[in-house]
Design a protein around this motif. Structure first.
Motif, PDB file in Angstrom:
ATOM      1  N   LEU A 103      24.368  39.216  34.092  1.00  0.00           N
ATOM      2  CA  LEU A 103      25.052  39.720  35.459  1.00  0.00           C
ATOM      3  C   LEU A 103      24.511  39.091  36.617  1.00  0.00           C
ATOM      4  CD1 LEU A 103      25.731  43.549  34.446  1.00  0.00           C
ATOM      5  CD2 LEU A 103      27.212  41.382  33.863  1.00  0.00           C
ATOM      6  N   ASN A 104      25.418  38.630  37.658  1.00  0.00           N
ATOM      7  CA  ASN A 104      25.152  38.025  38.662  1.00  0.00           C
ATOM      8  C   ASN A 104      24.268  38.837  39.717  1.00  0.00           C
ATOM      9  OD1 ASN A 104      24.501  36.779  41.250  1.00  0.00           O
ATOM     10  ND2 ASN A 104      26.496  35.395  41.063  1.00  0.00           N
ATOM     11  N   PRO A 105      23.123  38.987  40.086  1.00  0.00           N
ATOM     12  CA  PRO A 105      22.547  40.126  40.939  1.00  0.00           C
ATOM     13  C   PRO A 105      22.931  40.451  42.332  1.00  0.00           C
ATOM     14  CG  PRO A 105      21.010  38.168  40.676  1.00  0.00           C
ATOM     15  CD  PRO A 105      22.301  37.955  39.705  1.00  0.00           C
ATOM     16  N   VAL A 106      23.850  39.322  42.783  1.00  0.00           N
ATOM     17  CA  VAL A 106      24.165  39.318  44.123  1.00  0.00           C
ATOM     18  C   VAL A 106      25.665  39.783  44.338  1.00  0.00           C
ATOM     19  CG1 VAL A 106      22.536  37.930  45.080  1.00  0.00           C
ATOM     20  CG2 VAL A 106      24.726  36.973  44.517  1.00  0.00           C
ATOM     21  N   ARG A 107      26.294  39.984  43.044  1.00  0.00           N
ATOM     22  CA  ARG A 107      27.719  40.255  43.073  1.00  0.00           C
ATOM     23  C   ARG A 107      27.746  41.694  42.356  1.00  0.00           C
ATOM     24  NH1 ARG A 107      31.924  36.373  41.776  1.00  0.00           N
ATOM     25  NH2 ARG A 107      32.701  37.419  43.743  1.00  0.00           N
ATOM     26  N   THR A 108      28.754  42.598  42.848  1.00  0.00           N
ATOM     27  CA  THR A 108      28.929  43.904  42.418  1.00  0.00           C
ATOM     28  C   THR A 108      29.662  43.881  41.057  1.00  0.00           C
ATOM     29  OG1 THR A 108      31.187  44.154  43.229  1.00  0.00           O
ATOM     30  CG2 THR A 108      29.280  44.936  44.887  1.00  0.00           C
ATOM     31  N   VAL A 109      29.572  45.010  40.261  1.00  0.00           N
ATOM     32  CA  VAL A 109      29.989  44.926  39.044  1.00  0.00           C
ATOM     33  C   VAL A 109      31.564  44.701  38.998  1.00  0.00           C
ATOM     34  CG1 VAL A 109      30.746  46.637  37.222  1.00  0.00           C
ATOM     35  CG2 VAL A 109      28.092  46.514  38.022  1.00  0.00           C
ATOM     36  N   GLY A 110      32.115  45.351  40.056  1.00  0.00           N
ATOM     37  CA  GLY A 110      33.411  45.228  40.155  1.00  0.00           C
ATOM     38  C   GLY A 110      33.966  43.679  40.377  1.00  0.00           C
ATOM     39  N   ASN A 111      33.295  43.059  41.016  1.00  0.00           N
ATOM     40  CA  ASN A 111      33.539  41.471  41.340  1.00  0.00           C
ATOM     41  C   ASN A 111      33.404  40.679  40.021  1.00  0.00           C
ATOM     42  OD1 ASN A 111      33.854  41.300  44.235  1.00  0.00           O
ATOM     43  ND2 ASN A 111      31.858  41.109  44.601  1.00  0.00           N
ATOM     44  N   HIS A 112      32.469  41.027  39.171  1.00  0.00           N
ATOM     45  CA  HIS A 112      32.495  40.413  37.822  1.00  0.00           C
ATOM     46  C   HIS A 112      33.627  40.612  37.183  1.00  0.00           C
ATOM     47  CE1 HIS A 112      28.167  40.510  38.656  1.00  0.00           C
ATOM     48  NE2 HIS A 112      28.064  39.441  37.586  1.00  0.00           N
ATOM     49  N   PHE A 113      34.212  41.779  37.117  1.00  0.00           N
ATOM     50  CA  PHE A 113      35.642  42.121  36.469  1.00  0.00           C
ATOM     51  C   PHE A 113      36.759  41.325  37.275  1.00  0.00           C
ATOM     52  CE2 PHE A 113      33.632  45.880  34.961  1.00  0.00           C
ATOM     53  CZ  PHE A 113      34.000  45.842  33.588  1.00  0.00           C
ATOM     54  N   THR A 114      36.725  41.090  38.448  1.00  0.00           N
ATOM     55  CA  THR A 114      37.715  40.463  39.098  1.00  0.00           C
ATOM     56  C   THR A 114      37.838  39.177  38.891  1.00  0.00           C
ATOM     57  OG1 THR A 114      37.477  41.788  41.034  1.00  0.00           O
ATOM     58  CG2 THR A 114      38.685  40.033  41.532  1.00  0.00           C
ATOM     59  N   ASP A 115      36.513  38.223  38.518  1.00  0.00           N
ATOM     60  CA  ASP A 115      36.242  37.097  38.235  1.00  0.00           C
ATOM     61  C   ASP A 115      36.956  36.713  36.860  1.00  0.00           C
ATOM     62  OD1 ASP A 115      34.729  36.434  40.610  1.00  0.00           O
ATOM     63  OD2 ASP A 115      33.025  36.573  39.629  1.00  0.00           O
ATOM     64  N   VAL A 116      36.881  37.567  35.979  1.00  0.00           N
ATOM     65  CA  VAL A 116      37.289  37.284  34.521  1.00  0.00           C
ATOM     66  C   VAL A 116      39.012  37.516  34.602  1.00  0.00           C
ATOM     67  CG1 VAL A 116      37.580  38.188  32.331  1.00  0.00           C
ATOM     68  CG2 VAL A 116      35.164  38.306  33.483  1.00  0.00           C
ATOM     69  N   PHE A 117      39.396  38.422  35.376  1.00  0.00           N
ATOM     70  CA  PHE A 117      40.813  38.592  35.527  1.00  0.00           C
ATOM     71  C   PHE A 117      41.520  37.473  36.222  1.00  0.00           C
ATOM     72  CE2 PHE A 117      40.000  43.447  35.792  1.00  0.00           C
ATOM     73  CZ  PHE A 117      40.051  43.443  34.151  1.00  0.00           C
ATOM     74  N   ALA A 118      40.753  37.036  37.197  1.00  0.00           N
ATOM     75  CA  ALA A 118      41.407  35.920  38.069  1.00  0.00           C
ATOM     76  C   ALA A 118      41.266  34.467  37.048  1.00  0.00           C
ATOM     77  CB  ALA A 118      40.546  35.655  39.119  1.00  0.00           C
ATOM     78  N   ALA A 119      40.085  34.254  36.590  1.00  0.00           N
ATOM     79  CA  ALA A 119      40.256  33.031  35.554  1.00  0.00           C
ATOM     80  C   ALA A 119      41.273  33.014  34.477  1.00  0.00           C
ATOM     81  CB  ALA A 119      38.788  33.261  34.936  1.00  0.00           C
ATOM     82  N   HIS A 120      41.691  34.188  34.009  1.00  0.00           N
ATOM     83  CA  HIS A 120      42.476  34.144  32.975  1.00  0.00           C
ATOM     84  C   HIS A 120      43.985  34.491  33.385  1.00  0.00           C
ATOM     85  CE1 HIS A 120      40.157  33.053  29.420  1.00  0.00           C
ATOM     86  NE2 HIS A 120      39.218  33.662  30.303  1.00  0.00           N
ATOM     87  N   GLY A 121      44.153  35.200  34.663  1.00  0.00           N
ATOM     88  CA  GLY A 121      45.311  35.611  35.269  1.00  0.00           C
ATOM     89  C   GLY A 121      46.171  36.487  34.488  1.00  0.00           C
ATOM     90  N   ARG A 128      43.995  45.133  39.030  1.00  0.00           N
ATOM     91  CA  ARG A 128      42.865  45.090  38.619  1.00  0.00           C
ATOM     92  C   ARG A 128      41.620  46.072  38.359  1.00  0.00           C
ATOM     93  NH1 ARG A 128      42.351  38.871  41.123  1.00  0.00           N
ATOM     94  NH2 ARG A 128      43.645  38.263  39.631  1.00  0.00           N
ATOM     95  N   ARG A 129      41.632  46.949  39.823  1.00  0.00           N
ATOM     96  CA  ARG A 129      40.649  48.091  39.882  1.00  0.00           C
ATOM     97  C   ARG A 129      40.923  48.972  38.705  1.00  0.00           C
ATOM     98  NH1 ARG A 129      36.583  49.066  43.196  1.00  0.00           N
ATOM     99  NH2 ARG A 129      35.979  51.128  42.894  1.00  0.00           N
ATOM    100  N   ARG A 130      42.370  49.254  38.481  1.00  0.00           N
ATOM    101  CA  ARG A 130      42.537  50.272  37.499  1.00  0.00           C
ATOM    102  C   ARG A 130      42.253  49.936  36.249  1.00  0.00           C
ATOM    103  NH1 ARG A 130      47.005  50.898  35.036  1.00  0.00           N
ATOM    104  NH2 ARG A 130      48.151  49.401  36.352  1.00  0.00           N
ATOM    105  N   ARG A 131      42.412  48.506  35.831  1.00  0.00           N
ATOM    106  CA  ARG A 131      42.120  47.974  34.459  1.00  0.00           C
ATOM    107  C   ARG A 131      40.558  47.966  34.322  1.00  0.00           C
ATOM    108  NH1 ARG A 131      42.654  47.666  29.487  1.00  0.00           N
ATOM    109  NH2 ARG A 131      41.939  45.594  28.373  1.00  0.00           N
TER     110      ARG A 131
END
Lengths: 571, 338
Positions: A103-121, A128-131
């Motif tokens: 995990l990237n230490p300077v990003r929140t856990v929520g951001n990590h999820f957002t990244d994955v969701f955004a990459a695959h749309g 997103r937050r609910r998921r």
């Protein structure tokens, strides 16, 4: 149609300037939808290489030399990078051993999820937050974790987050590569429980790669055993457990035993007679030292241990890690006495203070209060230059044989130094003694091993060199800090047997630090269980492990993988 | 005890550094497999200490050579070294011989023309390489030695001395190099080459010390360093026998970095007229060319040739640096990947 079909897969490592190594040889394997398959093997067996190849995460110099990997009708081995990326959703995902550090230490856990969701749309922005909360819930984490940074979470929590991230793409195949190895014993157990429940609830196909047959047998429906790049056994877990067909599997299985059993036997430790027997032991019988007849016999060696290590009401408090926080109490009022020639185990999970005690006993750290004495030496008062006197008699066996040897020095140099420093021998005489030490730890032919560099040795051989170095000064006490935890299961018994044998032969006393109760059971007479720096239980090893009185000891015992518990019966 | 074992041919009984290169690790099956003496791909035979040193050096060069970038660097560097060594034979004239026509363009007699003082440019370029290389090697070497001694002890030892060194190093790090150099050089006017070397060393060691210190700190927490303490080793011995050899690549890298900086500094100082103007170096050539306004007279070669040489030499050093990574890693060194 099966979900994954591996046909005659070979993976080869082609490092520059060296001969290529065939890590996976002609492996064929079929996985059905919803199966939980355990892939077991020791280091170098090719299990991780196979796992990486299946998810196409292998990197050069690894290369798929031959064979097909058909996932849901598509040959994965032929896909290009972009097709592969798309395939990752609803396809396959991987959870790594070091996933908690992924995990990237300077990003929140929520951001990590957002990244994955955004990459695959595949998840609308609003949902997103609910998921993400849903996913975290599946791995038993509260939604508050979303706003925190990886550094604020424990190792176990981070590993759960990485599992949740892998889940976010709704994979049909999840590959877990040693998902719990880097975690603490008790946490390991909990994370494995989560993985098991998750697999049952979500119905994805899971491949659990592990070096630990016990863990796999406890979780998987089907077990695949790899050895030297080949699949040597493939069958239902119960069948592998009860009637292993291949000798290698049988050998692996023989290294598991229940430390609670009346008689504990491991291969290589036969010398110790039918391990521990406590006739008519009842919880009421007072724990006394020396309940073990066989190993407790006084030394017949040249020099018996004469002095006891006495630890008297020792505490160690470290200053607070950050301003405004509480000071950390690593060791809290611990007292014990290590009699000459005795073997005592200090057990506990990481952070229980057991290694800190080892540091204080060897004079590396000073206690905040209390005293440590060895003979007439007051260890806690020793100045730096006086340490050498202590180390003549108190030596240490390190945990990680891969970092305990200087990679640039030959075995001979490594052993000659302590011989010259402590015994005053020089030249031929010193060499003679070095070769004698190698002989003693079973590294023969000695001449050949003396000339080797550490990277030319296997883990078990390295650990033997480390032990030989500790013996160079002919010490009275050996402190062994998790000496076998980094070794393959099949190598552990050998190193333990060596320690046991040396103790009988030279009369050296042993302070054995571990989280592994099974090994503690087979080589020590006394045991102390530490929790948060306090002694929660102590007594004869067999007594404490068979009839634990503290709830924490019971938890440690329960955390040991025991296939027998799942299938019933005795290993 | 000293049973005659079935040694591989190279395993000389004494100073046993002969290594049969067996495939490492990965023998997981049994507890103590006395690994059979696999047929070594390479075997080194040696009995004497100098032989061993030579062998280590040879291996180091081979490691660096195996990297294409570093190979290019070594070739360029080699050309310059040869040029410096063979200058009296290569140079068509004495570099101080000002008996030729002034400001002549390139011709068969003077390939790169002549200077405003009537000296042969080609001869000056060839002789100039001696100064640049000398300053690079000596000043680079000296500042690396200072960096190693200070960096390693600074990283290993703890206590109040640590804070003092910390202050000193930081002081040297924050002071801008070139102005400091100019000031020191101005005070030590006319000291000649040793003065330049001294100035470069004084201003150049701090970075290396800082880098080596952080590596030392990370190495000192490794188990083998603690183990050496348990083996009864003294602090200097731990620093120089256990830790130092593990930083070979970093030290070599630091040396090439320092040498590059030294070459550039020397040229800079000479160009500013702070060097010894009587000696012919690339920097002083540019200084004189600038003085005689060579660009205006169309003699761009006067500026271009020494400038190109400086750039090439610095590039060569940097290229070699790419190849020194493998030095500290015996696994890389033997090319046996794991």
């Amino acid at each position: 149609m099966s979900l994954l079909e591996i046909q005659d897969l070979s993976v080869v490592y082609e490092p520059r300037g060296a001969a290529p190594t065939l890590a996976v040889k002609d492996v064929s394997l079929t996985l059905e939808q919803g199966e939980f398959v355990g892939l077991v093997g020791e280091s170098g067996s090719g299990k991780s290489t196979l796992g990486f190849a299946v998810t196409r995460l292998h990197k050069p110099p690894a290369r798929i030399a031959a064979g097909r990997i058909v996932f849901d009708g598509v040959d994965v081995a032929q896909l290009d990078a972009e097709e592969l990326r798309v395939q990752r959703r609803g396809g396959f995902a991987m959870v790594l051993q070091s996933g908690m550090n992924a995990l990237n230490p300077v990003r929140t856990v929520g951001n990590h999820f957002t990244d994955v969701f955004a990459a695959h749309g595949h998840v609308p922005t609003a949902a997103r937050r609910r998921r993400a909360t849903e996913l975290l819930d599946k791995v038993q984490l509260p939604s508050t974790v979303l706003d925190r940074y990886p550094g604020e979470l424990s190792g176990g929590m981070r590993q759960r987050v990485s599992i949740a991230l892998a889940l976010s793409l709704e994979p049909r195949l999840m590959v877990f590569d040693e998902p719990t190895t880097a975690l603490d014993v008790l946490v390991q157990h909990a994370v494995m429980d989560t993985i098991r429940e998750l697999q049952a609830a979500e119905g994805f196909t899971a491949v659990l790669i592990s070096h630990d047959l016990g863990v796999v047998l406890e979780s998987a429906q089907r077990v695949v055993v790899m050895h030297d790049g080949e699949v040597v056994e493939d069958g239902a877990a119960r069948q592998v457990f009860e009637a292993p067909a291949h000798p290698y599997t049988q050998m692996l299985l023989s290294h598991y035993a229940d430390p609670r059993a009346e008689v504990v036997e491991l291969p290589g430790l036969e010398r110790r007679a039918p391990a521990v027997t406590e006739p008519g032991a009842a919880p009421a019988s007072a724990p006394a030292a020396g309940t073990v007849p066989a190993a407790g016999t006084p030394a017949t060696g040249r020099r018996a241990a004469r002095d006891a290590i006495v630890v008297d009401h020792v505490s160690k408090v470290y200053p607070p890690p950050r301003r405004g926080e509480q000071p950390v109490t690593a060791v809290d009022d611990v007292s014990f006495r290590l009699e000459p020639g005795a073997a005592m185990a200090l057990v506990g999970q990481s952070g229980s203070g057991k290694s800190t005690i080892a540091k204080m006993v060897t004079g590396v750290e000073r206690p905040t209060s209390g005293t440590v004495t060895f003979g007439d030496l007051q260890v806690d008062r020793l100045r730096r230059h006086q340490l050498k006197r202590l180390h003549t008699d108190v030596q240490m066996v390190f945990q990680d044989p891969y970092s305990a040897l200087n990679p640039l020095h030959t075995v001979e140099y490594t052993l000659t130094r302590p011989v010259e420093n402590y015994t005053g021998l020089r030249g031929e005489a010193a060499r003679e003694r070095v070769l004698g030490l190698l002989e003693k730890v079973g590294l023969t032919p000695v001449e050949q091993f003396a000339a080797k560099l550490p990277h030319q040795l296997s883990g078990g051989q390295r650990q033997r060199v480390v032990i030989a170095r500790a013996l160079a000064s002919d010490p009275q006490v050996l402190i062994a800090d998790e000496p076998v935890s980094m070794l393959d299961v099949s190598l552990r018994a050998g190193v333990l047997a060596l320690l046991e044998e040396l103790r009988a032969e030279t009369g050296v006393s042993l302070l054995y630090i571990t989280h592994d109760l099974l090994s503690a059971r087979v080589i020590t007479d006394r045991i102390m269980v530490l929790h948060h720096g306090r002694v929660v239980e102590s007594g004869g090893t067999a007594q404490v492990l068979r009839f634990p009185e503290d709830e924490y000891t019971t938890r440690l015992l329960d955390a040991i993988p025991q296939p027998a518990r799942r299938f019933g019966g005795v290993a | 005890m000293t049973r005659p074992s079935e040694n591989s041919p190279g395993a000389a009984p004494d100073t046993g550094t002969a290594l049969a290169t067996t495939s490492p690790a990965a023998t997981p099956s049994t507890t103590t497999p006395p690994a059979p003496p696999a047929p070594g791909r390479r075997t080194w035979l040696d009995t004497t200490a100098p032989g061993r040193a030579l062998q280590v050096l040879g291996r180091a060069v081979a490691t660096v050579w195996s990297n294409p970038k570093a190979r290019a660097g070594l070739v360029i560097l080699g050309v310059f070294v040869l040029m410096a060594l063979l200058a009296p034979w290569l140079a068509p004239y004495d570099p101080h011989d000002d008996s030729f026509g002034r400001n002549e363009p390139g011709s068969a007699a003077h390939w790169l023309g002549t200077t405003g003082n009537g000296e042969d440019v080609l001869s000056q370029v060839i002789y100039g390489s001696r100064i640049s290389l000398l300053v690079g090697l000596v000043a680079g070497g000296l500042s690396t030695v200072v960096a190693v001694v200070i960096g390693l002890s600074w990283g290993y030892l703890r206590g109040w001395g640590n804070d003092v060194v910390n202050f000193l190093v930081n002081l040297f790090l924050v002071m801008p190099g070139l102005p400091l150099m100019i000031i020191i050089a101005a005070y030590l006017q006319n000291g000649g080459l040793p003065m330049i070397i001294l100035v470069v060393v004084i201003t150049g060691w701090a970075w290396g010390a800082r880098v080596l210190r952080s590596q030392t700190q990370s190495l000192r927490s490794r188990d083998f360093v603690t183990a050496a303490m348990f083996s009864g080793e003294s602090a200097p011995r731990i620093i120089f026998r256990e830790i130092l050899p593990n930083m070979t690549s970093m030290i070599a890298g630091s040396f090439f970095g320092a040498a590059t900086a030294a070459i550039l500094s020397e040229s800079g100082l000479s160009f500013l007229g702070l060097g010894d103007m009587a000696t012919v170096s690339w920097g002083s050539m540019i200084f004189w060319a600038q003085n005689s306004m060579a660009i205006l007279t169309g003699q761009w070669v006067l500026l271009f040739a020494p400038g190109l040489c400086i750039a090439l030499l610095a590039t060569a050093m940097t290229l070699v640096n790419f190849g020194v990574d493998g030095l500290s890693n015996p696994r890389l060194r033997e090319g046996s990947g794991r």
